[in-house]
Scaffold this motif. Sequence first.
Motif, PDB file in Angstrom:
ATOM      1  N   ALA A   1       0.831  -1.218  -0.194  1.00  0.00           N
ATOM      2  CA  ALA A   1      -0.091   0.114  -0.004  1.00  0.00           C
ATOM      3  C   ALA A   1       0.871   1.199   0.006  1.00  0.00           C
ATOM      4  O   ALA A   1       0.724   2.141  -0.782  1.00  0.00           O
ATOM      5  CB  ALA A   1      -0.946  -0.064   1.335  1.00  0.00           C
ATOM      6  N   GLU A   2       1.875   1.207   0.842  1.00  0.00           N
ATOM      7  CA  GLU A   2       2.740   2.243   0.818  1.00  0.00           C
ATOM      8  C   GLU A   2       3.380   2.595  -0.432  1.00  0.00           C
ATOM      9  O   GLU A   2       3.547   3.777  -0.853  1.00  0.00           O
ATOM     10  CB  GLU A   2       3.816   2.017   1.758  1.00  0.00           C
ATOM     11  N   THR A   3       3.819   1.753  -1.106  1.00  0.00           N
ATOM     12  CA  THR A   3       4.657   1.754  -2.369  1.00  0.00           C
ATOM     13  C   THR A   3       3.818   2.092  -3.297  1.00  0.00           C
ATOM     14  O   THR A   3       3.901   2.927  -4.480  1.00  0.00           O
ATOM     15  CB  THR A   3       4.959   0.270  -2.824  1.00  0.00           C
ATOM     16  N   ILE A   4       2.543   1.716  -3.364  1.00  0.00           N
ATOM     17  CA  ILE A   4       1.604   2.200  -4.433  1.00  0.00           C
ATOM     18  C   ILE A   4       1.106   3.394  -4.454  1.00  0.00           C
ATOM     19  O   ILE A   4       1.282   4.434  -5.083  1.00  0.00           O
ATOM     20  CB  ILE A   4       0.278   1.358  -4.217  1.00  0.00           C
TER      21      ILE A   4
ATOM     22  N   GLN B   1      -3.260   4.007 -15.460  1.00  0.00           N
ATOM     23  CA  GLN B   1      -2.753   3.586 -16.356  1.00  0.00           C
ATOM     24  C   GLN B   1      -2.025   4.689 -17.010  1.00  0.00           C
ATOM     25  O   GLN B   1      -0.819   4.249 -17.418  1.00  0.00           O
ATOM     26  CB  GLN B   1      -3.802   3.429 -17.644  1.00  0.00           C
ATOM     27  N   GLU B   2      -2.018   5.823 -16.704  1.00  0.00           N
ATOM     28  CA  GLU B   2      -1.100   6.949 -17.182  1.00  0.00           C
ATOM     29  C   GLU B   2       0.014   6.977 -16.112  1.00  0.00           C
ATOM     30  O   GLU B   2       1.284   7.203 -16.520  1.00  0.00           O
ATOM     31  CB  GLU B   2      -2.082   8.286 -17.129  1.00  0.00           C
ATOM     32  N   ALA B   3       0.104   6.428 -14.956  1.00  0.00           N
ATOM     33  CA  ALA B   3       0.943   6.515 -14.127  1.00  0.00           C
ATOM     34  C   ALA B   3       1.975   5.209 -14.556  1.00  0.00           C
ATOM     35  O   ALA B   3       3.156   5.670 -14.517  1.00  0.00           O
ATOM     36  CB  ALA B   3       0.385   6.028 -12.628  1.00  0.00           C
TER      37      ALA B   3
ATOM     38  N   PHE C   1       3.502  -1.888 -11.332  1.00  0.00           N
ATOM     39  CA  PHE C   1       2.487  -1.052 -11.855  1.00  0.00           C
ATOM     40  C   PHE C   1       1.782  -1.657 -13.059  1.00  0.00           C
ATOM     41  O   PHE C   1       0.612  -1.077 -13.186  1.00  0.00           O
ATOM     42  CB  PHE C   1       3.086   0.479 -11.965  1.00  0.00           C
ATOM     43  N   GLY C   2       2.352  -2.471 -13.763  1.00  0.00           N
ATOM     44  CA  GLY C   2       1.759  -3.005 -14.867  1.00  0.00           C
ATOM     45  C   GLY C   2       0.555  -3.887 -14.259  1.00  0.00           C
ATOM     46  O   GLY C   2      -0.590  -3.700 -14.897  1.00  0.00           O
ATOM     47  N   TYR C   3       0.483  -4.604 -13.308  1.00  0.00           N
ATOM     48  CA  TYR C   3      -0.579  -4.849 -12.386  1.00  0.00           C
ATOM     49  C   TYR C   3      -1.437  -4.193 -11.998  1.00  0.00           C
ATOM     50  O   TYR C   3      -2.826  -4.317 -12.050  1.00  0.00           O
ATOM     51  CB  TYR C   3       0.077  -5.908 -11.292  1.00  0.00           C
ATOM     52  N   ILE C   4      -0.924  -3.223 -11.494  1.00  0.00           N
ATOM     53  CA  ILE C   4      -1.798  -2.066 -10.720  1.00  0.00           C
ATOM     54  C   ILE C   4      -2.744  -1.380 -11.928  1.00  0.00           C
ATOM     55  O   ILE C   4      -3.998  -0.870 -11.652  1.00  0.00           O
ATOM     56  CB  ILE C   4      -0.929  -0.889  -9.992  1.00  0.00           C
ATOM     57  N   ALA C   5      -2.062  -1.161 -13.110  1.00  0.00           N
ATOM     58  CA  ALA C   5      -2.654  -0.169 -14.174  1.00  0.00           C
ATOM     59  C   ALA C   5      -3.546  -1.408 -15.141  1.00  0.00           C
ATOM     60  O   ALA C   5      -4.384  -0.740 -15.874  1.00  0.00           O
ATOM     61  CB  ALA C   5      -1.562   0.335 -14.957  1.00  0.00           C
ATOM     62  N   GLY C   6      -3.156  -2.669 -14.777  1.00  0.00           N
ATOM     63  CA  GLY C   6      -4.013  -3.590 -15.665  1.00  0.00           C
ATOM     64  C   GLY C   6      -5.282  -4.023 -15.644  1.00  0.00           C
ATOM     65  O   GLY C   6      -5.844  -3.746 -14.360  1.00  0.00           O
ATOM     66  N   PRO C   7      -5.836  -4.863 -16.419  1.00  0.00           N
ATOM     67  CA  PRO C   7      -7.173  -5.430 -16.102  1.00  0.00           C
ATOM     68  C   PRO C   7      -7.146  -6.331 -15.138  1.00  0.00           C
ATOM     69  O   PRO C   7      -8.470  -6.555 -14.764  1.00  0.00           O
ATOM     70  CB  PRO C   7      -7.504  -5.983 -17.657  1.00  0.00           C
ATOM     71  N   ASP C   8      -6.129  -7.059 -14.740  1.00  0.00           N
ATOM     72  CA  ASP C   8      -6.134  -8.117 -13.676  1.00  0.00           C
ATOM     73  C   ASP C   8      -6.119  -7.338 -12.281  1.00  0.00           C
ATOM     74  O   ASP C   8      -6.193  -8.436 -11.278  1.00  0.00           O
ATOM     75  CB  ASP C   8      -5.006  -8.942 -13.925  1.00  0.00           C
ATOM     76  N   LEU C   9      -6.088  -6.212 -12.045  1.00  0.00           N
ATOM     77  CA  LEU C   9      -6.162  -5.600 -10.836  1.00  0.00           C
ATOM     78  C   LEU C   9      -7.144  -6.084  -9.955  1.00  0.00           C
ATOM     79  O   LEU C   9      -8.435  -5.998 -10.484  1.00  0.00           O
ATOM     80  CB  LEU C   9      -5.770  -4.322 -10.715  1.00  0.00           C
TER      81      LEU C   9
END
Length: 587
Positions: free
Chosen positions: A214-217, A237-239, A254-262
Motif C-alpha cells: 500500500a505504501e509503495t502504491i 494507466q497513465e501512471a 505498476f503493470g499489475y496496478i494499471a492492468g485489467p487483472d487488478l
Amino acid sequence: MSVIAGYFEKIAATFKGGQATEHSYRPALYELFSALDERISVTNEPKRVAIGAPDFIFMRGDVPVGHCEAKDVGVELKALKGYSVEQKQRYLKGFPNLLYTNGLDFEFYREAELIRSISIGDVLMGLQPKPEAFAELEAQLKDFVAQTPRTITSSKRLAELMAAKAVLIKDVMGRALVADLERNGDTDLTAQYRAFQEHLIHDITAADFADIYAETIAYGLFAARLHDQTLDTFSRQEALELLPKSNPFLRRLFGYIAGPDLDDRMAWIIDDLTKIFLACNLNEIMADFGRLTGQNDPFLHFYETFLAAYNPAKRKARGVWYTPEPVVNFIVRAVDEVLKSEFGLADGLADTSKIRIDFDTGQTDKKGKAITEKRDVHRVQILDPATGTGTFLAEVIKQIGNRVKASAPGHWSSYVETELIPRIHGFELLMASYAMCHMKLDMILTEMGYTPSGEPPRLSVYLTNSLEEGERVEQVLFARWLAEEAREASKIKRDMPIMCVIGNPPYSGESANKGDWIMGLMEAYKKEPGGKEKLKERNPKWINDDYVKFIRFGEHMIEKNGEGILGFITNHGYLDNPPSGVCAGTF
C-alpha cells in the motif's frame, strides 16, 4: 409523496416482515440515493463490503463525490463496538464526504467533522416516522451529492489524504489476501505474496505485505504525478507510462496496478487515490514544501511527512530521519579523496580502469558445478547496502557527473551508460524506499543532462536483504519479476569486486536480522583480539545491532575484493560505550 416518505414506507414494510437483515434495506437506500440527482451514479458493491469497503459510492462521471456506510436498522451509530469503531475512523480519514446511516438516523461528515445528524424515525414501537424531518433530510442528501472535491493546495493535506487512502488499501488488501490464502486461492495477489516470502522476507505476514504494498502504491502514484505534464488527466494507466523505464521491477508492479487483472476489491480505492492527485498541482505543492522545510530535495523529504501521517510508529522504527545532505556530501568527497591519495587513482570515484574477474554465468555443468567466465569489470565498484531512498548514490552521481562534464563536455550520456551505471549498486529491503531510490536516481540523471541512446539501461539497485547470502536462484517461481530481482542481487553479492561500501545503515539494538549467514560472519566480532577467546563483555548483545552487522557485511565484501574503503554513518556507541570487541579488535 416526497422521496423520503416513499423511502420510509419501503423500509417500514421490510421491517414489519420480521425477517430483515442489514442487507434487506439496501434496495430502498439505493432507490433513495439514485433519485437525488440524475448526474450522480450510485454503486452498491456487496463483494467489496466483505473486505472493508463502504457500502455505497456516489460518482459524478469518473469522480467520486461521496461514500456511505449503511448499518442495520436500530443499530446505534454513536455506540458502534469493536471493528466498526476502527472502520469508522479509517473511513473518516479516507473519505472527505461521508455518510453513516442505520436507515433511520443519518450522520453527515465532511473532512472528518460531523456537520449534521438527522433522524426520520425510531423503533420504540415498530417503525415510527418523524415526518417533520423528511424535508430536512432530502435537502441535506442533495447537498451531500452536490459536493465538489476540493483542490489540494498544501503538502500537509496531501500527505494526510495519501496516508488515509494507503491505510484503506492496506486494510482491504490484507483482508483480501487472508481470504484468498484461507481458501487456497491461486490469485495474482497470493502469487506475489508467496514470491516475497520465497525471495525477500521469509517470515513476512499478510498484514505486513499489504502494508509495504500500500505504501509503495501511494508513493509510486505520487512520483508518477510529479512527472506528469498533463495536469487535467491522471489515472493508474497513465501512471505506468510516467514511471522511469530504467526500473523493470517497478514497471511490472505498476503493470499489475494499471492492468485489467487488478483485483476489483482494491481497484476502486486506487482509483480514488488517483483522483486526489488529479485535484492538485504537485509541482507547486512541492515547491512550497521545499521553501517551508528548507530542504533541497522535496521529493525525498516529503516521504517523511507522508510516513508520519500514514504510520508514525513505523517512521520511528525504520529510522526515517533523513541524513543531512552536508554529511552525505562530506563522506562521498572523503571516499573520493582516499581513492586518489591511498590507491593512486587520479580520477577517484570517476575512475574507469578495469580488472578481469571470474563471473558466474548462472549455468552449471553436468556435475552441477557453477560455470564461470572471464569478464572485464570496473575496478571502482560502489555499493550502498542500505540505500533507502538513494541519498548516497545520488551524491556519488552528482560528484562524478560534475567532474566528467567539466573535463569531457558532450560525453556525459555515453559515460553514464558505459562507465557509471555498471558500477553503481544499491540494496534495499523496503519496497517503497526502493521504488523512490530508482525514481530519484532517474530524476538526477535526467536533470544532469543524460539522454538514453536507446532503451534506458536498468539501474543496479535491487530489492534484497543485504544481510542474506547471495545464493544462486535456480528456479523462477510465482512472480517472475521478484525472482529476477533476487537473481541479479545475488550476482553482485557473489561476484562483483566491491571496492567502496558507503551509506547510512539502520540502527536496531537487538536486531531481528539473525540469518545463519550474517550471524556466522558476526562470530569474528565476538572474540577477543586473536580470534580464539570469547569476547569478555558484560552485555555483548549490542554487537548484534544492525549497524554492526552492516559494518561486518561491508568488511566481508571488501575482504573478498582484497582492497577497499568503508564510509558509513554509524551509531556512536562503539566510540563512547564501554570498550567492546567491535572497536578494539576490528576497526
